[in-house]
Write a protein that holds these residues in place. Structure first.
Motif, PDB file in Angstrom:
ATOM      1  N   LEU A 185      45.679  40.684  32.869  1.00  0.00           N
ATOM      2  CA  LEU A 185      44.472  40.213  33.542  1.00  0.00           C
ATOM      3  C   LEU A 185      44.612  38.722  33.827  1.00  0.00           C
ATOM      4  O   LEU A 185      44.853  37.931  32.918  1.00  0.00           O
ATOM      5  CB  LEU A 185      43.252  40.473  32.649  1.00  0.00           C
ATOM      6  CG  LEU A 185      41.890  40.049  33.186  1.00  0.00           C
ATOM      7  CD1 LEU A 185      41.534  40.874  34.422  1.00  0.00           C
ATOM      8  CD2 LEU A 185      40.823  40.214  32.107  1.00  0.00           C
ATOM      9  N   THR A 186      44.479  38.332  35.075  1.00  0.00           N
ATOM     10  CA  THR A 186      44.547  36.926  35.445  1.00  0.00           C
ATOM     11  C   THR A 186      43.155  36.323  35.397  1.00  0.00           C
ATOM     12  O   THR A 186      42.141  37.027  35.419  1.00  0.00           O
ATOM     13  CB  THR A 186      45.139  36.756  36.850  1.00  0.00           C
ATOM     14  OG1 THR A 186      44.219  37.339  37.802  1.00  0.00           O
ATOM     15  CG2 THR A 186      46.492  37.439  36.966  1.00  0.00           C
ATOM     16  N   ILE A 187      43.095  35.003  35.379  1.00  0.00           N
ATOM     17  CA  ILE A 187      41.800  34.331  35.337  1.00  0.00           C
ATOM     18  C   ILE A 187      41.023  34.578  36.629  1.00  0.00           C
ATOM     19  O   ILE A 187      39.789  34.713  36.609  1.00  0.00           O
ATOM     20  CB  ILE A 187      41.980  32.814  35.056  1.00  0.00           C
ATOM     21  CG1 ILE A 187      40.624  32.161  34.764  1.00  0.00           C
ATOM     22  CG2 ILE A 187      42.701  32.145  36.203  1.00  0.00           C
ATOM     23  CD1 ILE A 187      39.921  32.681  33.539  1.00  0.00           C
ATOM     24  N   ASP A 188      41.726  34.678  37.754  1.00  0.00           N
ATOM     25  CA  ASP A 188      41.044  34.959  39.021  1.00  0.00           C
ATOM     26  C   ASP A 188      40.451  36.362  39.022  1.00  0.00           C
ATOM     27  O   ASP A 188      39.323  36.575  39.497  1.00  0.00           O
ATOM     28  CB  ASP A 188      42.015  34.799  40.192  1.00  0.00           C
ATOM     29  CG  ASP A 188      42.409  33.342  40.427  1.00  0.00           C
ATOM     30  OD1 ASP A 188      41.631  32.461  39.996  1.00  0.00           O
ATOM     31  OD2 ASP A 188      43.475  33.105  41.026  1.00  0.00           O
ATOM     32  N   TYR A 228      39.593  38.003  36.365  1.00  0.00           N
ATOM     33  CA  TYR A 228      38.494  37.963  35.393  1.00  0.00           C
ATOM     34  C   TYR A 228      37.213  37.485  36.072  1.00  0.00           C
ATOM     35  O   TYR A 228      36.145  38.081  35.902  1.00  0.00           O
ATOM     36  CB  TYR A 228      38.867  37.037  34.231  1.00  0.00           C
ATOM     37  CG  TYR A 228      37.783  36.878  33.185  1.00  0.00           C
ATOM     38  CD1 TYR A 228      37.753  37.710  32.070  1.00  0.00           C
ATOM     39  CD2 TYR A 228      36.784  35.909  33.310  1.00  0.00           C
ATOM     40  CE1 TYR A 228      36.768  37.583  31.102  1.00  0.00           C
ATOM     41  CE2 TYR A 228      35.788  35.776  32.358  1.00  0.00           C
ATOM     42  CZ  TYR A 228      35.788  36.619  31.258  1.00  0.00           C
ATOM     43  OH  TYR A 228      34.797  36.491  30.316  1.00  0.00           O
ATOM     44  N   ARG A 229      37.320  36.411  36.845  1.00  0.00           N
ATOM     45  CA  ARG A 229      36.140  35.863  37.527  1.00  0.00           C
ATOM     46  C   ARG A 229      35.569  36.874  38.518  1.00  0.00           C
ATOM     47  O   ARG A 229      34.346  37.023  38.644  1.00  0.00           O
ATOM     48  CB  ARG A 229      36.517  34.567  38.243  1.00  0.00           C
ATOM     49  CG  ARG A 229      36.881  33.414  37.301  1.00  0.00           C
ATOM     50  CD  ARG A 229      37.071  32.126  38.079  1.00  0.00           C
ATOM     51  NE  ARG A 229      37.411  30.996  37.198  1.00  0.00           N
ATOM     52  CZ  ARG A 229      38.555  30.346  37.241  1.00  0.00           C
ATOM     53  NH1 ARG A 229      39.494  30.702  38.109  1.00  0.00           N
ATOM     54  NH2 ARG A 229      38.788  29.331  36.422  1.00  0.00           N
ATOM     55  N   ALA A 230      36.455  37.569  39.235  1.00  0.00           N
ATOM     56  CA  ALA A 230      35.986  38.551  40.223  1.00  0.00           C
ATOM     57  C   ALA A 230      35.257  39.707  39.541  1.00  0.00           C
ATOM     58  O   ALA A 230      34.208  40.168  40.015  1.00  0.00           O
ATOM     59  CB  ALA A 230      37.171  39.075  41.035  1.00  0.00           C
ATOM     60  N   ILE A 231      35.806  40.188  38.432  1.00  0.00           N
ATOM     61  CA  ILE A 231      35.159  41.279  37.695  1.00  0.00           C
ATOM     62  C   ILE A 231      33.832  40.801  37.109  1.00  0.00           C
ATOM     63  O   ILE A 231      32.823  41.519  37.150  1.00  0.00           O
ATOM     64  CB  ILE A 231      36.095  41.804  36.588  1.00  0.00           C
ATOM     65  CG1 ILE A 231      37.367  42.410  37.201  1.00  0.00           C
ATOM     66  CG2 ILE A 231      35.386  42.846  35.731  1.00  0.00           C
ATOM     67  CD1 ILE A 231      38.450  42.732  36.192  1.00  0.00           C
ATOM     68  N   TRP A 232      33.822  39.592  36.594  1.00  0.00           N
ATOM     69  CA  TRP A 232      32.610  39.029  35.987  1.00  0.00           C
ATOM     70  C   TRP A 232      31.487  38.952  37.028  1.00  0.00           C
ATOM     71  O   TRP A 232      30.336  39.281  36.736  1.00  0.00           O
ATOM     72  CB  TRP A 232      32.939  37.652  35.436  1.00  0.00           C
ATOM     73  CG  TRP A 232      31.906  37.056  34.520  1.00  0.00           C
ATOM     74  CD1 TRP A 232      31.860  37.152  33.168  1.00  0.00           C
ATOM     75  CD2 TRP A 232      30.773  36.254  34.902  1.00  0.00           C
ATOM     76  NE1 TRP A 232      30.776  36.469  32.663  1.00  0.00           N
ATOM     77  CE2 TRP A 232      30.083  35.904  33.709  1.00  0.00           C
ATOM     78  CE3 TRP A 232      30.271  35.803  36.123  1.00  0.00           C
ATOM     79  CZ2 TRP A 232      28.929  35.128  33.713  1.00  0.00           C
ATOM     80  CZ3 TRP A 232      29.109  35.031  36.132  1.00  0.00           C
ATOM     81  CH2 TRP A 232      28.457  34.693  34.945  1.00  0.00           C
ATOM     82  N   ASP A 233      31.837  38.551  38.233  1.00  0.00           N
ATOM     83  CA  ASP A 233      30.831  38.452  39.294  1.00  0.00           C
ATOM     84  C   ASP A 233      30.247  39.814  39.654  1.00  0.00           C
ATOM     85  O   ASP A 233      29.081  39.913  40.058  1.00  0.00           O
ATOM     86  CB  ASP A 233      31.444  37.807  40.545  1.00  0.00           C
ATOM     87  CG  ASP A 233      31.715  36.320  40.356  1.00  0.00           C
ATOM     88  OD1 ASP A 233      31.093  35.710  39.460  1.00  0.00           O
ATOM     89  OD2 ASP A 233      32.564  35.775  41.096  1.00  0.00           O
ATOM     90  N   ALA A 234      31.057  40.874  39.520  1.00  0.00           N
ATOM     91  CA  ALA A 234      30.614  42.209  39.913  1.00  0.00           C
ATOM     92  C   ALA A 234      29.949  42.977  38.771  1.00  0.00           C
ATOM     93  O   ALA A 234      29.447  44.081  38.989  1.00  0.00           O
ATOM     94  CB  ALA A 234      31.809  43.016  40.434  1.00  0.00           C
ATOM     95  N   ALA A 235      29.932  42.408  37.570  1.00  0.00           N
ATOM     96  CA  ALA A 235      29.450  43.126  36.393  1.00  0.00           C
ATOM     97  C   ALA A 235      27.983  42.830  36.105  1.00  0.00           C
ATOM     98  O   ALA A 235      27.484  41.751  36.442  1.00  0.00           O
ATOM     99  CB  ALA A 235      30.308  42.749  35.180  1.00  0.00           C
ATOM    100  N   ALA A 277      33.060  47.695  37.207  1.00  0.00           N
ATOM    101  CA  ALA A 277      33.003  46.348  37.775  1.00  0.00           C
ATOM    102  C   ALA A 277      34.348  45.947  38.358  1.00  0.00           C
ATOM    103  O   ALA A 277      34.418  45.288  39.404  1.00  0.00           O
ATOM    104  CB  ALA A 277      32.564  45.359  36.693  1.00  0.00           C
ATOM    105  N   ARG A 278      35.418  46.349  37.703  1.00  0.00           N
ATOM    106  CA  ARG A 278      36.769  46.059  38.202  1.00  0.00           C
ATOM    107  C   ARG A 278      37.003  46.725  39.549  1.00  0.00           C
ATOM    108  O   ARG A 278      37.544  46.104  40.474  1.00  0.00           O
ATOM    109  CB  ARG A 278      37.789  46.558  37.174  1.00  0.00           C
ATOM    110  CG  ARG A 278      39.246  46.287  37.508  1.00  0.00           C
ATOM    111  CD  ARG A 278      40.132  47.067  36.578  1.00  0.00           C
ATOM    112  NE  ARG A 278      39.939  48.501  36.741  1.00  0.00           N
ATOM    113  CZ  ARG A 278      40.129  49.404  35.771  1.00  0.00           C
ATOM    114  NH1 ARG A 278      40.488  49.022  34.561  1.00  0.00           N
ATOM    115  NH2 ARG A 278      39.950  50.693  36.017  1.00  0.00           N
ATOM    116  N   ASP A 279      36.573  47.979  39.673  1.00  0.00           N
ATOM    117  CA  ASP A 279      36.724  48.684  40.952  1.00  0.00           C
ATOM    118  C   ASP A 279      35.846  48.047  42.026  1.00  0.00           C
ATOM    119  O   ASP A 279      36.263  47.929  43.192  1.00  0.00           O
ATOM    120  CB  ASP A 279      36.364  50.154  40.781  1.00  0.00           C
ATOM    121  CG  ASP A 279      37.340  50.890  39.870  1.00  0.00           C
ATOM    122  OD1 ASP A 279      38.446  50.355  39.633  1.00  0.00           O
ATOM    123  OD2 ASP A 279      36.979  51.977  39.371  1.00  0.00           O
ATOM    124  N   ALA A 280      34.649  47.653  41.618  1.00  0.00           N
ATOM    125  CA  ALA A 280      33.742  47.014  42.580  1.00  0.00           C
ATOM    126  C   ALA A 280      34.295  45.682  43.063  1.00  0.00           C
ATOM    127  O   ALA A 280      34.028  45.257  44.191  1.00  0.00           O
ATOM    128  CB  ALA A 280      32.371  46.810  41.941  1.00  0.00           C
TER     129      ALA A 280
END
Length: 364
Positions: free
Chosen positions: A174-177, A179-186, A295-298
């Motif tokens: 998991l990269t930091i980028d 992580y941020r994308a998943i966090w935004d979608a969660a 969230a990862r898929d989203a």
């Protein structure tokens, strides 16, 4: 039973017959015939030796010299004497017990004295196609046969001479980028869980089981479930800095004893709840995994081997390494029994840039 020998041949070994060119031996299993030459004494000696090898229970000498203990007997010793001392966590014990049962099914009736390197190698290759699983079977089979050695049933452990199977990690880091994308979608409760794992390096099960009562005296007090009965690791994690802000964020309008919580979509009476759920706001580990995957898929991260929630732990360790932490310090926070496991978690991330200076002058 075969028909009786002729009186003139009653002293002959079984499966030895006269032949126009002298004598022949008939294989007791395949029934294929093999010429044995014209020397009767040599033919008899060869037939007796072949019968001892090919006819089960026929070799009286081997019955005296070879112990009757089987692999199943070694497994019983392993379960009784070794397993309790290993103090496996319940899920780890379940995984290993599954491996043990398959070894018992495949090799249990085999006398340990008859287990060769080839026996082990063949079983390991045929039991599974996965190199990772093969290595696990090799490891457990080695533990079991070590018990046979310690009991004096065999002199050497043939499993140790088999090939070690190497396997590469298929799940992507998991990269930091990402992580941020998943966090935004969660949703918010998943964000809280992600941040808690990133800051503390806690495993998924420990993230969802952490309680507000575990926060006291300026620290988060955690006994990791995976190591509770083995290495007995106990973590006192300082709540200063970002972790303090996260804990404050977890105290929302929902009244719950758990740091990570959510209101259920459907209210159910207590007798209809999942057996592992103590409180109606409690998040189960599988729920967190599914919500993270959603969230990862989203977020559009749909690779062949997408990172799971567990990879947050690895990412957090890599960020601490980049911030200047030593492997030993990260090992302590991760609760690993050895630094080699910590280095495995840190592998696969880009190495940080090292600031260096050179004192060499260019020649002019």
């Amino acid at each position: 039973m075969g028909r009786a020998r002729k009186p003139s041949r009653r002293g002959w070994p079984a499966n030895l017959y006269a032949h126009r060119d002298g004598f022949k031996y008939r294989h007791p299993i395949t029934r294929k015939e093999h010429g044995m030459g014209k020397d009767f004494a040599k033919a008899c000696a060869a037939a007796k030796k072949l019968n001892a090898l090919l006819m089960p229970g026929n070799d009286l000498v081997s019955k005296v010299l070879t112990p009757g203990e089987t692999v199943a007997d070694a497994i019983r010793v392993f379960r009784t004497d070794d397993v309790p001392g290993r103090k496996w966590a319940p899920k780890t014990a379940e995984v290993y017990e599954s491996v043990i049962r398959r070894i018992e099914s495949g090799l249990g009736e085999t006398p340990v004295a008859d287990v060769t390197v080839k026996t082990c190698a063949t079983f390991i290759r045929e039991v599974t196609e996965s190199d990772r699983a093969r290595q696990q079977f090799r490891l457990v089979l080695g533990w079991i046969l070590a018990c046979a050695v310690e009991e004096g049933w065999i002199d050497t452990n043939p499993a140790l001479a088999t090939r070690k199977f190497s396997h590469s990690r298929k799940r992507e880091r998991l990269t930091i980028d990402a992580y941020r994308a998943i966090w935004d979608a969660a949703p918010q409760w998943v964000r809280n869980a992600m941040d808690l794992s990133l800051l503390t390096l806690l495993r998924r099960d420990d993230v969802v089981s952490a309680r507000f009562s575990d926060v006291r005296d300026g620290s988060l007090w955690i006994v990791p479930a995976k190591t509770e009965e083995s290495t007995n690791v106990r973590l006192q994690i300082s709540t200063a800095g970002p972790l303090s802000d996260l804990l404050a964020r977890c105290r929302d309008a929902v009244v719950s004893p758990f740091l990570i919580h959510r209101l259920p979509e459907k209210a159910r009476p207590s007798h209809m709840r999942a057996k592992d759920r103590e409180h109606h706001t409690q998040v189960l580990p599988e729920q967190l995994s599914r919500a993270f995957a959603a969230a990862r898929d989203a977020a559009g991260i749909n690779t062949d081997n997408p990172p799971t929630f567990h990879e947050i732990r690895s990412l957090g360790g890599a960020l601490l390494k980049e911030a200047g932490w030593t492997n030993e310090q990260i090992q302590a926070l991760m609760g690993h029994s050895n630094v080699a496991m910590t280095e495995h978690y840190l592998g696969g991330h880009e190495a940080p840039w090292q600031a260096v200076s050179t004192g060499i002058a260019l020649p002019r």
